[in-house]
Design an enzyme around this catalytic site. Structure first.
Site, PDB file in Angstrom:
ATOM      1  CB  ALA A 113      25.788  43.949 -10.683  1.00  0.00           C
ATOM      2  CB  ALA A 114      30.890  42.203 -11.493  1.00  0.00           C
ATOM      3  N   GLY A 128      28.035  38.973  -9.408  1.00  0.00           N
ATOM      4  CA  GLY A 128      26.679  38.595  -9.789  1.00  0.00           C
ATOM      5  C   GLY A 128      25.880  37.766  -8.819  1.00  0.00           C
ATOM      6  N   GLY A 129      26.445  37.397  -7.681  1.00  0.00           N
ATOM      7  CA  GLY A 129      25.694  36.603  -6.712  1.00  0.00           C
ATOM      8  C   GLY A 129      24.456  37.325  -6.216  1.00  0.00           C
ATOM      9  CG  ASP A 141      32.134  55.850 -13.681  1.00  0.00           C
ATOM     10  OD1 ASP A 141      31.616  55.797 -12.548  1.00  0.00           O
ATOM     11  OD2 ASP A 141      33.219  56.406 -13.913  1.00  0.00           O
ATOM     12  CG  ASP A 149      28.831  44.739  -2.792  1.00  0.00           C
ATOM     13  OD1 ASP A 149      29.617  45.311  -2.016  1.00  0.00           O
ATOM     14  OD2 ASP A 149      28.915  43.527  -3.058  1.00  0.00           O
ATOM     15  CB  CYS A 177      33.283  42.756   0.980  1.00  0.00           C
ATOM     16  SG  CYS A 177      34.199  43.341  -0.464  1.00  0.00           S
TER      17      CYS A 177
END
Length: 448
Positions: free
Chosen positions: A261-262, A264-265, A307, A323, A376
């Site tokens: 998640a980090a 956090g957007g 983890d 992600d 990404c």
């Protein structure tokens, strides 16, 4: 007269301090392999650097960013003017010269100031003092020969390491590889996601509303001082990074996991859409920032430090956003240090981790639930190949194609298979700095 001299001395000292910090940061990034985002703020808040005013802090960021974005050109230019490299014990000289060259070649800084401050830095360090004349001569010659040198360089090729250029040529062709590199040479704009009323906030911030719904602007001054930041009206998020969460559709009231998640957007997007969000990340420190951002935004989520390869949820989810950890080669626009800290050798191990995470995440979905898998990265092994493998491995798993209407009508962002693939050269604008996207891949899969 004495007052003017004192003021001049203060300015010179501040200028020297800014260049010293820039050299320290470049050394940490290029010699020690540390991430620029980890080094930058700590360097600016330590020792004498903490006293720098906003203008000089911005100068440090500009010098470092330019030195990294144009690293290949700077190395080539300095190499043309030096008969041999300094000895290993004088390795900091490389960074002093790079800082000076970045200013002379690409920044609106008087040549004499860049040369003088570089020489002063060399003189201040005993190991480098014998090379003060070299610094002076090379940088002065660089100023004289600037136009001739720049006109003879292949900027895009020089500023992209071989490992990355070869990968992009193979996956996207030489023309696109060159287009990616051209975008990476530019400092990117600021993209933000707003809670509501994008048109109103665009007017207040002097921003443009992108077709995808994100706002884009070129900020002046610290981000946290922009209108609406303190009240939690918006958060910083590249326009491409804002797309995957939207592909889950109407998630109000649903139990949704944001995996990895980090920063956090995406967690904020999911929470703002009314989902009951479980945000999972392996880094407790990074999750602390997620919590702080959610608090500023007035949003909530269950935060779990774990983890993913050794974690099991208490109950299955209606939807999941994964992600996955990746090479992040799609984010060079915003992380110009990345190409110089990596070699591509990590992609194989990352792809294996991604496959394991996707396999696990699919098992945590309710029957009929959907997952959006994204990275990404511009590397096919971390995107298209992962989805092809998952579809082959899990009987009944199906791809739910993405439609252009879901992403602002931008049909060129949708692949022939119906996945999302954004490229650094997408979303062109008449003003270069308002162009571009991070490179992202996303696919939407439905579990049987």
């Amino acid at each position: 007269m004495s007052s003017k001299r004192s003021q001049s001395a203060d300015l010179a000292q501040a200028g020297l301090a800014a260049r010293r910090v820039a050299v320290d940061i470049l050394e940490s990034v290029t010699d020690r392999g540390r991430r620029l985002e980890d080094v930058l703020e700590s360097a600016l808040n330590a020792g004498a650097a903490s006293a720098l005013i906003a203008k000089d802090r911005a100068l440090v960021r500009a010098i470092v960013g330019t030195a990294l974005r144009r690293k290949g050109q700077i190395t080539d230019a300095l190499g043309r003017l030096m008969k041999s490299r300094p000895p290993a014990k004088a390795h900091r000289l490389d960074h002093i010269l790079a800082v000076g060259a970045a200013q002379i070649l690409f920044m609106d800084v008087p040549d004499h100031a860049a040369v003088s401050l570089a020489v002063t830095q060399a003189v201040a360090e005993p190991r480098l003092r014998p090379f003060k004349n070299l610094v002076n001569g090379v940088l002065r010659n660089l100023g004289r020969q600037r136009d001739a040198i720049l006109s003879g360089q292949d900027a895009e090729r020089l500023n992209t390491p071989d490992w990355l250029w070869q990968r992009w040529e193979k996956a996207y062709g030489p023309e696109n590889a060159r287009r990616f590199a051209a975008m990476h040479a530019l400092e990117p704009s600021l993209d933000i996601t707003v809670r509501s009323d994008p048109g109103g906030w665009a007017e207040r911030l002097g921003a443009a509303v992108l077709p995808t719904g994100s706002l884009r602007l070129i900020p002046s001054g610290p981000i946290d001082r922009l209108d609406g930041f303190a009240e939690g009206a918006w958060w910083v998020q590249d326009a491409a990074a804002a797309l995957p969460a939207r592909l889950l559709g109407d998630i109000a009231g649903k139990r949704v996991a944001d995996l990895c998640a980090a920063p956090g957007g995406k967690t904020a997007q999911l929470a703002a859409a009314g989902a009951n969000v479980t945000a999972v990340d392996i880094s407790a420190a990074r999750l602390k920032r997620v919590e702080e951002n959610l608090a500023r935004l007035g949003l909530g989520a269950e935060i779990v430090a774990a983890d993913l390869t050794d974690w099991t949820p208490e109950a299955p989810f209606d939807a999941i956003l994964l992600d996955a950890p990746c090479s992040a080669t799609g984010t060079v626009r915003r992380h110009p240090d990345l190409p110089w800290r990596r070699s591509g050798t990590e992609i194989e191990s990352l792809a294996a981790l991604q496959a394991e995470m996707l396999r696990q995440a699919l098992s945590w979905l309710k029957p009929g639930g959907e997952i959006v898998y994204c990275t990404c990265s511009l590397e096919p092994e971390e995107g298209e190949a992962q989805v092809a493998r998952a579809l082959q491995e899990m009987p009944g798993l199906e791809r739910r194609p993405i439609e252009a209407g879901e992403i602002g009508g931008l049909a060129d962002l949708v692949t022939a298979d119906g996945d999302l693939r954004t490229l650094p050269c997408h979303l062109s604008s008449a003003e270069a700095r308002l162009s571009g996207l991070d490179g992202f891949f996303a696919a939407r899969l439905r579990r049987p």
